[in-house]
Design a protein around this motif. Structure first.
Motif, PDB file in Angstrom:
ATOM      1  N   GLU A 187      44.875  61.196  44.068  1.00 54.33           N
ATOM      2  CA  GLU A 187      45.290  61.172  45.432  1.00 54.33           C
ATOM      3  C   GLU A 187      44.399  59.783  46.229  1.00 54.33           C
ATOM      4  OE1 GLU A 187      49.797  62.623  45.910  1.00 54.33           O
ATOM      5  OE2 GLU A 187      48.310  61.235  46.792  1.00 54.33           O
ATOM      6  N   ALA A 188      43.084  60.686  46.301  1.00 54.10           N
ATOM      7  CA  ALA A 188      41.857  59.370  46.445  1.00 54.10           C
ATOM      8  C   ALA A 188      41.536  58.244  46.323  1.00 54.10           C
ATOM      9  CB  ALA A 188      40.591  60.836  47.126  1.00 54.10           C
ATOM     10  N   GLY A 189      42.129  58.229  45.291  1.00 50.35           N
ATOM     11  CA  GLY A 189      41.646  57.050  44.687  1.00 50.35           C
ATOM     12  C   GLY A 189      40.824  57.002  43.511  1.00 50.35           C
ATOM     13  N   ALA A 190      39.969  58.017  43.706  1.00 48.01           N
ATOM     14  CA  ALA A 190      38.626  57.761  42.506  1.00 48.01           C
ATOM     15  C   ALA A 190      39.082  58.474  41.476  1.00 48.01           C
ATOM     16  CB  ALA A 190      37.832  59.663  43.095  1.00 48.01           C
ATOM     17  N   LEU A 191      40.010  58.027  41.023  1.00 47.77           N
ATOM     18  CA  LEU A 191      40.503  58.348  39.609  1.00 47.77           C
ATOM     19  C   LEU A 191      42.263  56.946  39.709  1.00 47.77           C
ATOM     20  CD1 LEU A 191      39.937  58.732  36.663  1.00 47.77           C
ATOM     21  CD2 LEU A 191      41.159  61.289  36.866  1.00 47.77           C
ATOM     22  N   PRO A 192      41.642  55.860  38.733  1.00 43.14           N
ATOM     23  CA  PRO A 192      43.249  55.082  39.319  1.00 43.14           C
ATOM     24  C   PRO A 192      43.883  55.212  38.588  1.00 43.14           C
ATOM     25  CG  PRO A 192      40.969  53.579  38.045  1.00 43.14           C
ATOM     26  CD  PRO A 192      40.819  55.496  38.384  1.00 43.14           C
ATOM     27  N   ALA A 193      45.395  55.619  38.967  1.00 43.07           N
ATOM     28  CA  ALA A 193      46.630  55.957  38.183  1.00 43.07           C
ATOM     29  C   ALA A 193      47.699  55.067  38.907  1.00 43.07           C
ATOM     30  CB  ALA A 193      46.445  57.518  38.593  1.00 43.07           C
ATOM     31  N   TRP A 194      48.709  55.300  37.800  1.00 38.07           N
ATOM     32  CA  TRP A 194      50.174  54.564  38.271  1.00 38.07           C
ATOM     33  C   TRP A 194      51.470  54.885  38.147  1.00 38.07           C
ATOM     34  CZ3 TRP A 194      47.047  53.595  33.976  1.00 38.07           C
ATOM     35  CH2 TRP A 194      48.144  53.740  32.576  1.00 38.07           C
ATOM     36  N   VAL A 250      42.007  66.855  38.927  1.00 38.67           N
ATOM     37  CA  VAL A 250      42.596  65.311  38.753  1.00 38.67           C
ATOM     38  C   VAL A 250      43.078  65.116  39.939  1.00 38.67           C
ATOM     39  CG1 VAL A 250      43.114  63.982  37.155  1.00 38.67           C
ATOM     40  CG2 VAL A 250      41.812  65.614  36.813  1.00 38.67           C
ATOM     41  N   GLN A 251      44.344  66.058  40.250  1.00 36.16           N
ATOM     42  CA  GLN A 251      45.350  65.220  41.434  1.00 36.16           C
ATOM     43  C   GLN A 251      44.732  65.406  43.189  1.00 36.16           C
ATOM     44  OE1 GLN A 251      48.145  69.118  41.978  1.00 36.16           O
ATOM     45  NE2 GLN A 251      49.260  68.427  40.194  1.00 36.16           N
ATOM     46  N   LEU A 252      43.957  65.941  43.100  1.00 39.20           N
ATOM     47  CA  LEU A 252      43.105  65.358  44.170  1.00 39.20           C
ATOM     48  C   LEU A 252      42.220  63.488  44.233  1.00 39.20           C
ATOM     49  CD1 LEU A 252      41.244  68.586  45.835  1.00 39.20           C
ATOM     50  CD2 LEU A 252      43.429  66.821  46.458  1.00 39.20           C
ATOM     51  N   TRP A 253      41.755  63.909  42.900  1.00 39.15           N
ATOM     52  CA  TRP A 253      41.083  62.288  42.642  1.00 39.15           C
ATOM     53  C   TRP A 253      42.225  61.042  42.770  1.00 39.15           C
ATOM     54  CZ3 TRP A 253      37.762  64.515  37.866  1.00 39.15           C
ATOM     55  CH2 TRP A 253      36.419  65.703  38.740  1.00 39.15           C
ATOM     56  N   ALA A 291      39.448  55.449  31.762  1.00 33.86           N
ATOM     57  CA  ALA A 291      39.066  54.990  33.078  1.00 33.86           C
ATOM     58  C   ALA A 291      38.404  56.975  33.302  1.00 33.86           C
ATOM     59  CB  ALA A 291      40.400  55.299  34.111  1.00 33.86           C
ATOM     60  N   VAL A 292      39.350  57.827  32.522  1.00 35.45           N
ATOM     61  CA  VAL A 292      38.725  59.057  32.247  1.00 35.45           C
ATOM     62  C   VAL A 292      37.676  58.874  31.360  1.00 35.45           C
ATOM     63  CG1 VAL A 292      39.478  61.928  31.330  1.00 35.45           C
ATOM     64  CG2 VAL A 292      41.449  60.039  33.233  1.00 35.45           C
TER      65      VAL A 292
END
Length: 213
Positions: free
Chosen positions: A30-37, A25-28, A50-51
């Motif tokens: 960092e890569a922007g594959a999973l939007p987060a703030w 999840v952390q990689l997703w 999103a999840v």
């Protein structure tokens, strides 16, 4: 619009819901594959919807007929080499890097000569080295490495030393482009560099199929 607590997830909660490792999840993220703030306290938060969308795609992929000609891509990993003559500090590096819970392959060396051997055997993505070491010190190792230009240019090189910038300059300085930190070891900054490398690798892999589209 203010989100309610039920609408947001931590990275660990997202990993549990998706059935993957926390580092995935952390990689997703960092890569922007999973939007987060990030919250004011610096913690990542991910929208539940999103999840849920990503989970739905996982379900769809599970029911899709697999293409035997396409091999699954391996997750991005970073190879890290630490060169340090203090055995206690080497153990601290190993324990701390493990605590980051990142896909890092760690290699250790006790002086510049061992470092060059490891560099030749398994070129790292990231090199962290001390300067004052018995036998071949970090200065000599880095100068030898700079002569191997393709290898040197392919890695992120950092120095962590007890020497001051003036002491380093008195000993001839460091090759251009190498950043130096003064001990104690700035582990939080080193972790940020490792995460940045992982994000770059993940992004590069995500872009690869587009080159052949």
């Amino acid at each position: 619009m203010t989100r309610h607590d039920d609408d947001v997830l931590t990275t660990r909660q997202a990993a549990e819901l998706l059935g993957v490792a926390l580092r995935t999840v952390q990689l997703w993220v960092e890569a922007g594959a999973l939007p987060a703030w990030k919250t004011a306290g610096g913690h990542r938060r991910i929208a539940r919807d999103a999840v849920e969308r990503l989970k739905q795609r996982q379900v769809q992929d599970m029911h899709a007929a697999p293409d035997p000609a396409v091999a699954p891509a391996e997750p991005a990993r970073v190879r890290l080499l630490v060169v340090e003559d203090d055995a206690d500090l080497l153990r601290l590096y190993a324990l701390t890097v493990e605590s980051w819970d990142l896909p890092i392959d760690l290699d250790l060396a006790r002086n510049g000569f061992e470092g060059l051997v490891r560099l030749g055997e398994h070129p790292p993505d990231m090199l962290i080295t001390d300067l004052m070491m018995p036998g071949m010190d970090g200065f000599r190792m880095l100068r030898a490495l700079q002569a191997m230009k393709p290898l040197a240019q392919s890695m992120d090189i950092l120095v962590v030393t007890a020497l001051s910038p003036a002491d380093i300059a008195d000993r001839g300085g460091l090759p251009a482009g190498i950043e130096s930190f003064t001990k104690p070891v700035p582990f939080s900054q080193l972790e940020q560099r490792a995460r940045h490398l992982l994000a770059q690798k993940a992004a590069d892999r995500a872009a690869e199929p587009a080159q052949f589209a």
